[in-house]
Design a protein around this motif. Structure first.
Motif, short mmCIF file in Angstrom:
data_model
loop_
_atom_site.label_atom_id
_atom_site.label_comp_id
_atom_site.label_asym_id
_atom_site.label_seq_id
_atom_site.Cartn_x
_atom_site.Cartn_y
_atom_site.Cartn_z
N GLU A 272 0.82 -1.21 0.00
CA GLU A 272 0.00 0.00 0.00
C GLU A 272 0.86 1.27 0.00
O GLU A 272 0.45 2.31 -0.51
N LYS A 273 2.05 1.17 0.54
CA LYS A 273 2.94 2.33 0.62
C LYS A 273 3.88 2.45 -0.58
O LYS A 273 4.64 3.42 -0.67
N HIS A 274 3.83 1.45 -1.49
CA HIS A 274 4.81 1.43 -2.58
C HIS A 274 4.43 2.43 -3.66
O HIS A 274 3.26 2.54 -4.06
N ALA A 275 5.42 3.11 -4.19
CA ALA A 275 5.20 4.17 -5.18
C ALA A 275 4.62 3.65 -6.48
O ALA A 275 3.94 4.40 -7.20
N HIS A 276 4.85 2.40 -6.82
CA HIS A 276 4.38 1.86 -8.09
C HIS A 276 3.08 1.06 -7.97
O HIS A 276 2.68 0.39 -8.91
N VAL A 277 2.43 1.15 -6.81
CA VAL A 277 1.16 0.44 -6.58
C VAL A 277 0.03 1.46 -6.52
O VAL A 277 0.06 2.39 -5.71
N ALA A 278 -0.97 1.26 -7.40
CA ALA A 278 -2.10 2.19 -7.44
C ALA A 278 -3.11 1.90 -6.33
O ALA A 278 -3.67 2.83 -5.73
N ARG A 279 -3.37 0.64 -6.04
CA ARG A 279 -4.31 0.27 -4.99
C ARG A 279 -4.06 -1.16 -4.56
O ARG A 279 -3.54 -1.97 -5.34
N VAL A 280 -4.43 -1.46 -3.33
CA VAL A 280 -4.32 -2.82 -2.78
C VAL A 280 -5.70 -3.24 -2.31
O VAL A 280 -6.35 -2.53 -1.54
N ASN A 281 -6.15 -4.39 -2.77
CA ASN A 281 -7.43 -4.95 -2.34
C ASN A 281 -7.16 -6.01 -1.27
O ASN A 281 -6.80 -7.14 -1.58
N TYR A 282 -7.28 -5.61 -0.02
CA TYR A 282 -7.13 -6.56 1.08
C TYR A 282 -8.05 -6.10 2.21
O TYR A 282 -7.89 -4.98 2.73
N PRO A 283 -9.04 -6.90 2.60
CA PRO A 283 -10.02 -6.47 3.59
C PRO A 283 -9.45 -6.09 4.94
O PRO A 283 -10.11 -5.38 5.71
N GLY A 284 -8.23 -6.52 5.24
CA GLY A 284 -7.63 -6.17 6.52
C GLY A 284 -7.13 -4.74 6.59
O GLY A 284 -6.89 -4.22 7.69
N LEU A 285 -6.97 -4.08 5.45
CA LEU A 285 -6.52 -2.69 5.43
C LEU A 285 -7.69 -1.76 5.76
O LEU A 285 -8.78 -1.93 5.24
N GLU A 286 -7.43 -0.76 6.59
CA GLU A 286 -8.48 0.20 6.91
C GLU A 286 -8.91 0.99 5.68
O GLU A 286 -10.03 1.51 5.63
N SER A 287 -8.04 1.07 4.67
CA SER A 287 -8.38 1.77 3.44
C SER A 287 -9.32 0.97 2.54
O SER A 287 -9.90 1.52 1.61
N PHE A 288 -9.48 -0.32 2.82
CA PHE A 288 -10.36 -1.15 2.01
C PHE A 288 -11.80 -0.68 2.21
O PHE A 288 -12.24 -0.52 3.36
N PRO A 289 -12.55 -0.44 1.15
CA PRO A 289 -13.88 0.17 1.30
C PRO A 289 -14.83 -0.58 2.23
O PRO A 289 -15.69 0.04 2.85
N GLN A 290 -14.69 -1.90 2.32
CA GLN A 290 -15.61 -2.69 3.15
C GLN A 290 -14.90 -3.30 4.36
O GLN A 290 -15.28 -4.35 4.84
N HIS A 291 -13.89 -2.60 4.83
CA HIS A 291 -13.11 -3.12 5.96
C HIS A 291 -13.99 -3.39 7.17
O HIS A 291 -13.87 -4.42 7.83
N ALA A 292 -14.93 -2.48 7.46
CA ALA A 292 -15.78 -2.64 8.65
C ALA A 292 -16.66 -3.87 8.53
O ALA A 292 -16.84 -4.62 9.51
N LEU A 293 -17.22 -4.12 7.35
CA LEU A 293 -18.05 -5.30 7.14
C LEU A 293 -17.22 -6.57 7.26
O LEU A 293 -17.65 -7.55 7.89
N ALA A 294 -16.02 -6.56 6.70
CA ALA A 294 -15.15 -7.73 6.80
C ALA A 294 -14.82 -8.02 8.26
O ALA A 294 -14.83 -9.18 8.70
#
Length: 390
Positions: A272-294
């Motif tokens: 998630e912090k890497h300069a060449h990564v646009a987005r990371v899909n992982y439910p454990g990340l707080e940035s994941f749109p459905q983190h709370a549901l997961a």
């Protein structure tokens, strides 16, 4: 309500519903590698007549899976796709309608597009992340809501309890969940209200890339017997040797899942912090749109993730080829870290416009995080980034 003994998961997978061989007292249940069985007298058997119908080794695995599912019984199949096919052949008929998650394993989509549609089964794909959109898509002839959550490969989450409650307010709709990514230990979809739990046991149940297999479990014994009958007719029962190997794998499932979850979180945070990564899909990340549901629905975030590069399609493919420790191979859920390119593998049949709409772009990479040291995996990812981007 769960039928499981009050064991912790690590005890449950080793001892609950465990079968023993009585003749020699072998601690491992043996492989009954046989096609047929001797009748004690005409019409009298010990419960087994022909392995297409039932086999003691397969039954031992079924008992182990029933223990983790919390059901009285379970059924095992040649593959995850044969489990889904048997489910559809057993519980649907011409004229019935099925709703499926719009982000779903490509093989499931192909089953409906290229097989079941020819038999008069209607189907639609819907955003099951929206209960409202799903309910609007229900028809009078809808008989099955088939969810995949987390979804392959974007990890989109569907609210199993809310969708099950909604579906059950309508007449004659069953809810089935492909629970391959999490297993009942991280997400018990039957306790959340679903009617049927499906898994590809090839993945986390086995855990070692050694077998093909699938399973179905439900609290409805009438449906279990119907599916058992259809499995016998079409010959989709799992092979004895594959069942025996999966029996060994399931014993370490809780320990492996804990490591998968831990390692995946470390790698997701790094990516998630890497300069060449646009987005990371992982439910454990707080940035994941459905983190709370997961966090609400799951008991862990699993070992699966996907990430999109800030790159061209060509650079994305070269990045995968530059990996040395992460192995480019189909499948997931094993001790080895596996990487795939969904656009050219699992979802290659999907039109480009549809893939892009669902977030399955040419720049998306799916990662099944294994049990290797996260430090070593991160080093491998970093050297691949440097090889492509300098």
């Amino acid at each position: 309500m769960s039928d499981r003994p009050d064991f912790d998961p690590s005890t449950l997978v080793i001892h609950s519903n465990r079968s023993y061989e009585k003749q020699s007292n072998s601690i491992l249940f043996p492989i009954h590698q046989t096609a047929t069985y001797i009748h004690e007298s005409v019409g009298v058997t010990k419960g087994y007549g022909y392995t297409r119908g039932a086999n003691p080794t397969v039954n031992a695995l079924e008992q182990a899976i029933a223990a983790v599912e919390g059901t009285a019984s379970a059924l095992c199949f040649r593959s995850g796709m044969s489990a889904i096919t048997t489910l559809c052949f057993g519980l649907l008929k011409a004229g019935d309608h099925v709703l499926l998650s719009d982000v779903i394993y490509g093989g499931t989509a192909r089953l409906f597009h290229q097989v079941l549609g020819h038999f008069g089964v209607a189907y639609d794909f819907v955003d099951t992340a929206s209960v409202e959109a799903t309910e609007k898509a229900i028809r009078p002839e809808t008989r099955l809501l088939f969810l995949e959550t987390p979804a392959n490969p974007t990890l989109k989450i569907s609210d199993v309890r809310a969708l099950s409650d909604m579906a059950h307010r309508h007449e004659n709709i069953l809810v089935a969940v492909d629970n391959t990514f999490l297993t009942p230990l991280l997400q018990n979809c039957l306790e959340l209200g679903a009617d049927i739990s499906m898994m590809s046991t090839t993945k986390y149940i086995d855990g070692h890339n050694a077998t093909l297999g699938g399973s179905l479990a439900t609290h409805d014994e009438a449906n279990t017997e119907r599916l058992r009958f259809v499995r016998k007719i079409i010959g989709s029962i799992q092979a004895p040797f594959d069942s025996w190997l999966a029996l060994q794998g399931i014993k370490t499932l809780p320990a492996r899942l804990a490591m998968h979850c831990n390692h995946a979180m470390q790698i997701a945070e790094w990516l998630e912090k890497h300069a060449h990564v646009a987005r990371v899909n992982y439910p454990g990340l707080e940035s994941f749109p459905q983190h709370a549901l997961a966090a609400k629905q799951q008991k862990g975030f699993g070992g699966m993730m996907s990430f999109e590069l800030k790159a061209t399609t060509e650079q994305t493919l070269h990045f995968i080829e530059a990996l040395k420790l992460c192995t480019c191979a189909e499948s997931l859920g094993s001790v080895e870290t596996l990487v795939t390119h969904p656009a050219t593998a699992s979802h290659c049949d999907m039109p480009l416009e549809e893939r892009d709409r669902l977030g399955i772009t040419d720049r998306l990479i799916r990662l099944s995080v294994g049990l290797e040291s996260p430090k070593d995996l991160i080093a491998d990812l970093e050297q691949a980034f440097k090889a492509i981007f300098g």
